[in-house]
Design an enzyme around this catalytic site. Structure first.
Site, mmCIF file in Angstrom:
data_model
loop_
_atom_site.group_PDB
_atom_site.id
_atom_site.type_symbol
_atom_site.label_atom_id
_atom_site.label_comp_id
_atom_site.label_asym_id
_atom_site.label_seq_id
_atom_site.Cartn_x
_atom_site.Cartn_y
_atom_site.Cartn_z
ATOM 1 N N ASN A 7 0.792 -1.234 0.000
ATOM 2 C CA ASN A 7 0.000 0.000 0.000
ATOM 3 C C ASN A 7 0.827 1.288 0.000
ATOM 4 O O ASN A 7 0.310 2.329 -0.371
ATOM 5 C CB ASN A 7 -1.012 -0.010 1.149
ATOM 6 C CG ASN A 7 -0.357 -0.069 2.491
ATOM 7 O OD1 ASN A 7 0.769 -0.556 2.629
ATOM 8 N ND2 ASN A 7 -1.039 0.423 3.495
ATOM 9 N N GLU A 53 5.184 -4.166 12.012
ATOM 10 C CA GLU A 53 4.112 -3.173 11.948
ATOM 11 C C GLU A 53 2.960 -3.841 11.222
ATOM 12 O O GLU A 53 3.119 -4.284 10.092
ATOM 13 C CB GLU A 53 4.561 -1.933 11.176
ATOM 14 C CG GLU A 53 5.603 -1.103 11.894
ATOM 15 C CD GLU A 53 5.154 -0.585 13.242
ATOM 16 O OE1 GLU A 53 3.928 -0.573 13.520
ATOM 17 O OE2 GLU A 53 6.028 -0.213 14.032
HETATM 18 P P1 NAP Z 1 0.890 -9.151 3.816
HETATM 19 O O1 NAP Z 1 0.107 -10.052 2.977
HETATM 20 O O2 NAP Z 1 1.128 -9.501 5.232
HETATM 21 O O3 NAP Z 1 2.284 -8.968 3.073
HETATM 22 C C1 NAP Z 1 3.311 -8.123 3.558
HETATM 23 C C2 NAP Z 1 4.630 -8.610 2.985
HETATM 24 O O4 NAP Z 1 4.962 -9.894 3.562
HETATM 25 C C3 NAP Z 1 4.600 -8.842 1.470
HETATM 26 O O5 NAP Z 1 5.837 -8.482 0.926
HETATM 27 C C4 NAP Z 1 4.339 -10.333 1.394
HETATM 28 O O6 NAP Z 1 4.693 -10.920 0.173
HETATM 29 C C5 NAP Z 1 5.216 -10.824 2.522
HETATM 30 N N1 NAP Z 1 4.921 -12.177 2.972
HETATM 31 C C6 NAP Z 1 3.788 -12.899 2.801
HETATM 32 N N2 NAP Z 1 3.913 -14.125 3.335
HETATM 33 C C7 NAP Z 1 5.158 -14.199 3.863
HETATM 34 C C8 NAP Z 1 5.893 -15.204 4.560
HETATM 35 N N3 NAP Z 1 5.355 -16.396 4.824
HETATM 36 N N4 NAP Z 1 7.151 -14.927 4.968
HETATM 37 C C9 NAP Z 1 7.700 -13.725 4.727
HETATM 38 N N5 NAP Z 1 7.066 -12.745 4.063
HETATM 39 C C10 NAP Z 1 5.810 -12.959 3.639
HETATM 40 O O7 NAP Z 1 0.286 -7.681 3.800
HETATM 41 P P2 NAP Z 1 -0.179 -6.891 2.495
HETATM 42 O O8 NAP Z 1 -1.380 -7.588 1.963
HETATM 43 O O9 NAP Z 1 0.946 -6.631 1.573
HETATM 44 O O10 NAP Z 1 -0.543 -5.468 3.122
HETATM 45 C C11 NAP Z 1 -1.736 -5.246 3.795
HETATM 46 C C12 NAP Z 1 -1.546 -5.345 5.287
HETATM 47 O O11 NAP Z 1 -0.448 -4.560 5.694
HETATM 48 C C13 NAP Z 1 -2.714 -4.820 6.072
HETATM 49 O O12 NAP Z 1 -3.010 -5.698 7.121
HETATM 50 C C14 NAP Z 1 -2.217 -3.506 6.617
HETATM 51 O O13 NAP Z 1 -2.839 -3.074 7.793
HETATM 52 C C15 NAP Z 1 -0.785 -3.775 6.823
HETATM 53 N N6 NAP Z 1 -0.004 -2.548 6.861
HETATM 54 C C16 NAP Z 1 0.476 -2.125 8.068
HETATM 55 C C17 NAP Z 1 1.209 -0.970 8.158
HETATM 56 C C18 NAP Z 1 1.732 -0.521 9.479
HETATM 57 O O14 NAP Z 1 2.695 0.208 9.509
HETATM 58 N N7 NAP Z 1 1.168 -0.920 10.590
HETATM 59 C C19 NAP Z 1 1.473 -0.217 7.014
HETATM 60 C C20 NAP Z 1 0.967 -0.659 5.802
HETATM 61 C C21 NAP Z 1 0.229 -1.842 5.736
HETATM 62 P P3 NAP Z 1 3.649 -10.929 -1.072
HETATM 63 O O15 NAP Z 1 4.141 -9.879 -1.944
HETATM 64 O O16 NAP Z 1 3.772 -12.286 -1.686
HETATM 65 O O17 NAP Z 1 2.267 -10.678 -0.537
#
Ligand code: NAP
Ligand code: MG
Length: 478
Positions: A148, A246
Site C-alpha cells: 500500500n 508493523e
Molecule cells: P501481507 O500479505 O502480510 O504482506 C506483507 C509482505 O509480507 C509482502 O511483501 C508479502 O509478500 C510478505 N509475505 C507474505 N507471506 C510471507 C511469509 N510467509 N514470509 C515472509 N514474508 C511474507 O500484507 P499486504 O497484503 O501486503 O498489506 C496489507 C496489510 O499490511 C494490512 O493488514 C495492513 O494493515 C498492513 N499494513 C500495516 C502498516 C503498518 O505500519 N502498521 C502499514 C501498511 C500496511 P507478497 O508480496 O507475496 O504478498
C-alpha cells in the site's frame, strides 16, 4: 522490459517473472518483474554479509553523503516516480507525489541522523575507569514490505538501516515491485559498495520466507498483515533473530457532539477513504456521539457523494481503484457481511464501470453497527467505514479501545479535557486530536501496540533502537 533483481552490485535475471498490472486499467501492463527463489535470497545475503564489515566501519559522512544523493535523485525524478506509483498501486497522482516527496525527505533526514552522536559516556563507579556505551550496526537486515506504500515504506526502512551501518536485503510486495525496482536503480547509482543494498523480488512464501529463515540475516523489519507478521515472529524466534513488526489496524475516530462538524467530516473523509481506505492507519470505525450523529452522517454522506472515483492518474480523480481483484473481492465480502449482520449501508459499495477496466469501488458507509460485530472487529483494508453511535464520551472511549488492534486512535472535539483524557487513555501507539488517523511525520516514532505492532518503533530517532545494538565498554587508561 524485464526488471531484474539487484544482488551484490549487479542486476540478476530470474527464470521466472510476473507482469505488474495497473489497477486503474487491467489491460495496461507496466512491465515484467523477476520472481526470485531461495537461491537468489542466499546470493543476496552472501553479498550483504561480505559487505557488512566494511560498511559498518564506514564513516558517518560517507553514509550521509550516499543517503543525501539518493534523496536528491528521488526528488529529481519525482514526476516519473509518482506516475509509476499511481500506475502500479492505484493511489491518485497527488497522493503519489506526496509519497515520493516523503521518501526523498526520509533519506535526507537519515543522512543527518547518521551524523548525530549515537553513544553515551558514563562515569564509572570505580576510580580510573571510563564507561562508554556505543551503538553498533547489526550486520545484514531483511526488509519485507507491503503493497500500500510501495515507495515510502521501503524508504523508511532502508534509510535508517543504511544510515546506521547495516547492509540490506529488500523484498517488496509482489503486487508492487515497480517502485522498489526504481528505488534500487537510484540506490545503485549512489556509489555504495557492492552488496550493501540488495533487492530480491518475488512472493512472500518463497522470497520472504527465505529471508526470514536465513541465518545471515540478523534482523527482520516487516510491515504487513497480522497473520504473516506473527508467522515471521515465530520463525525468527527459533533462531533468536531481532524482529520489528508493523501490522494491521481497526482505527477508531471518535466524533463528540461538541466537535466542529465541517472539520470532523473532513477528518473522517480523509482518514477513512483517501488512498482508497488502503492504509493501516485508516479510520474504519467512526464512533459518533448521539447529539451529532444524524448531522454527521448526512454531512459525511454528502462529502462522499462529491468524490470522483476514477483512474488514479486522471486529473480530478480523488479516489483511485482498489489495488487488485483479491482485495476488491475481500471488500465486497465485508459489504455483504455488514448487511447480513443487520447494519445499514447508507451509500457506496458499488463497482462502477469506467473508461478502462479497473477495480473501482465507491466509498461505503454503514450505520446502525455494533462494536462486537465482525464488520467492526476485522480489518477490511478498503474504502469501507462504519458508524457506531454512542451515548457519551465515556462510552466512546470504551468502544474505541474494544479492538484487538492498537495502531492509531483519533478524536474530534473542542473540549480540551476530553481531548487530553483521550490522549492518555486511548490504547494505541498513536493518537490524533482533530486530525485524520492517517498522516504522520517522519521525525516522530511510528507504530502500534496490541495486535498492531511488535518491537521497536519506526521512523524518527526511534529507528536507531532497531537498526543498532548497544555495546558497553569499561576502559582503564594507562
Ligand atoms: P501481507 O500479505 O502480510 O504482506 C506483507 C509482505 O509480507 C509482502 O511483501 C508479502 O509478500 C510478505 N509475505 C507474505 N507471506 C510471507 C511469509 N510467509 N514470509 C515472509 N514474508 C511474507 O500484507 P499486504 O497484503 O501486503 O498489506 C496489507 C496489510 O499490511 C494490512 O493488514 C495492513 O494493515 C498492513 N499494513 C500495516 C502498516 C503498518 O505500519 N502498521 C502499514 C501498511 C500496511 P507478497 O508480496 O507475496 O504478498
Ligand atoms: Mg499480500
Amino acid at each position: 522490459m524485464m526488471h531484474a533483481h539487484y544482488i551484490g552490485g549487479s542486476w540478476h535475471r530470474s527464470a521466472a517473472a510476473a507482469p505488474n498490472v495497473n489497477p486503474s486499467d487491467t489491460t495496461d501492463v507496466i512491465g515484467e518483474y523477476a520472481l526470485g527463489s531461495a537461491a537468489e535470497v542466499a546470493a543476496a545475503c552472501e553479498a550483504a554479509a561480505s559487505a557488512a564489515p566494511g560498511w559498518g566501519r564506514s564513516t558517518p559522512l560517507v553514509r550521509a553523503e550516499a543517503l543525501e544523493a539518493i534523496g536528491a535523485e528521488i526528488l529529481a525524478r519525482r514526476a516519473a516516480l509518482a506516475d509509476l506509483l499511481a500506475r502500479e498501486e492505484g493511489k491518485t497522482l497527488p497522493e503519489a507525489l506526496g509519497e515520493v516527496t516523503r521518501a526523498s525527505q526520509i533519506f535526507r533526514y537519515y543522512a543527518a541522523e547518521a551524523l548525530r552522536p549515537g553513544g553515551e559516556y558514563q562515569h564509572s563507579l570505580r576510580a580510573g575507569v571510563e564507561v562508554e556505551v556505543t551503538r553498533e550496526p547489526l550486520g545484514v537486515v531483511g526488509l519485507v514490505t507491503p503493497w500500500n506504500f510501495p515507495l515510502v515504506i521501503p524508504a523508511w526502512k532502508i534509510a535508517p538501516a543504511l544510515a546506521f551501518g547495516n547492509c540490506v536485503v529488500l523484498k517488496p510486495a509482489e503486487l508492487v515491485p515497480g517502485c522498489a525496482w526504481a528505488l534500487a536503480e537510484i540506490i545503485a547509482r549512489a556509489g555504495l559498495p557492492a552488496g550493501v543494498f540488495n533487492l530480491v523480488m518475488g512472493t512472500g512464501s518463497i522470497v520472504g520466507d527465505a529471508i526470514v529463515n536465513e541465518p545471515r540475516v540478523a534482523a527482520v523489519s516487516f510491515t504487513g498483515s497480522v497473520a504473516v507478521g506473527r508467522a515471521i515472529l515465530l520463525a525468527a524466534a527459533r533462531r533468536a533473530a531481532k524482529v520489528q513488526l508493523e501490522m494491521g489496524g481497526k482505527n477508531p475516530l471518535v466524533v463528540l457532539a461538541d466537535a466542529d462538524l465541517d472539520a470532523a467530516v473532513r477528518v473522517a473523509l480523509e482518514g477513512a477513504f483517501f488512498s482508497t481506505g488502503q492504509r493501516c492507519t485508516a479510520s474504519s470505525r467512526l464512533i459518533v456521539e448521539e447529539g451529532i450523529h444524524e448531522r454527521f452522517v448526512a454531512a459525511l454522506s454528502e462529502a462522499m457523494r462529491a468524490q470522483v472515483i476514477d483512474d488514479a492518474r486522471k486529473p480530478g480523480t480523488t479516489i483511485g481503484p482498489v489495488v487488485d481483484a483479491r482485495q476488491l473481492a475481500q471488500d465486497l465480502r465485508y459489504l455483504e457481511l455488514g448487511k447480513a449482520e443487520g447494519s445499514r449501508l447508507v451509500l457506496g459499495g458499488e463497482t462502477p464501470a469506467r473508461e478502462r477496466p479497473g477495480f473501482y469501488l465507491t466509498p461505503a458507509l454503514f450505520t446502525e453497527t455494533r462494536v462486537e460485530q465482525r464488520l467492526n472487529q476485522e480489518e477490511i483494508f478498503g474504502p469501507v467505514a462504519s458508524v457506531i453511535r454512542v451515548r457519551d464520551y465515556e462510552e466512546a472511549l470504551s468502544v474505541a479501545n474494544a479492538t484487538e488492534f492498537g495502531l492509531c486512535a483519533g478524536i474530534c472535539t473542542t473540549s480540551l479535557s476530553h481531548a487530553r483524557h483521550f490522549q492518555r487513555n486511548a490504547d494505541a501507539g498513536m493518537v490524533m486530536v482533530n486530525l485524520p488517523t492517517a498522516g504522520i511525520d517522519y521525525n516522530a516514532p511510528f507504530g502500534g501496540r496490541k495486535a498492531s505492532g511488535y518491537g521497536a518503533k519506526e521512523l524518527g530517532p526511534a529507528a536507531r533502537e532497531f537498526y543498532t545494538q548497544s555495546k558497553t565498554a569499561y576502559v582503564r587508561g594507562g
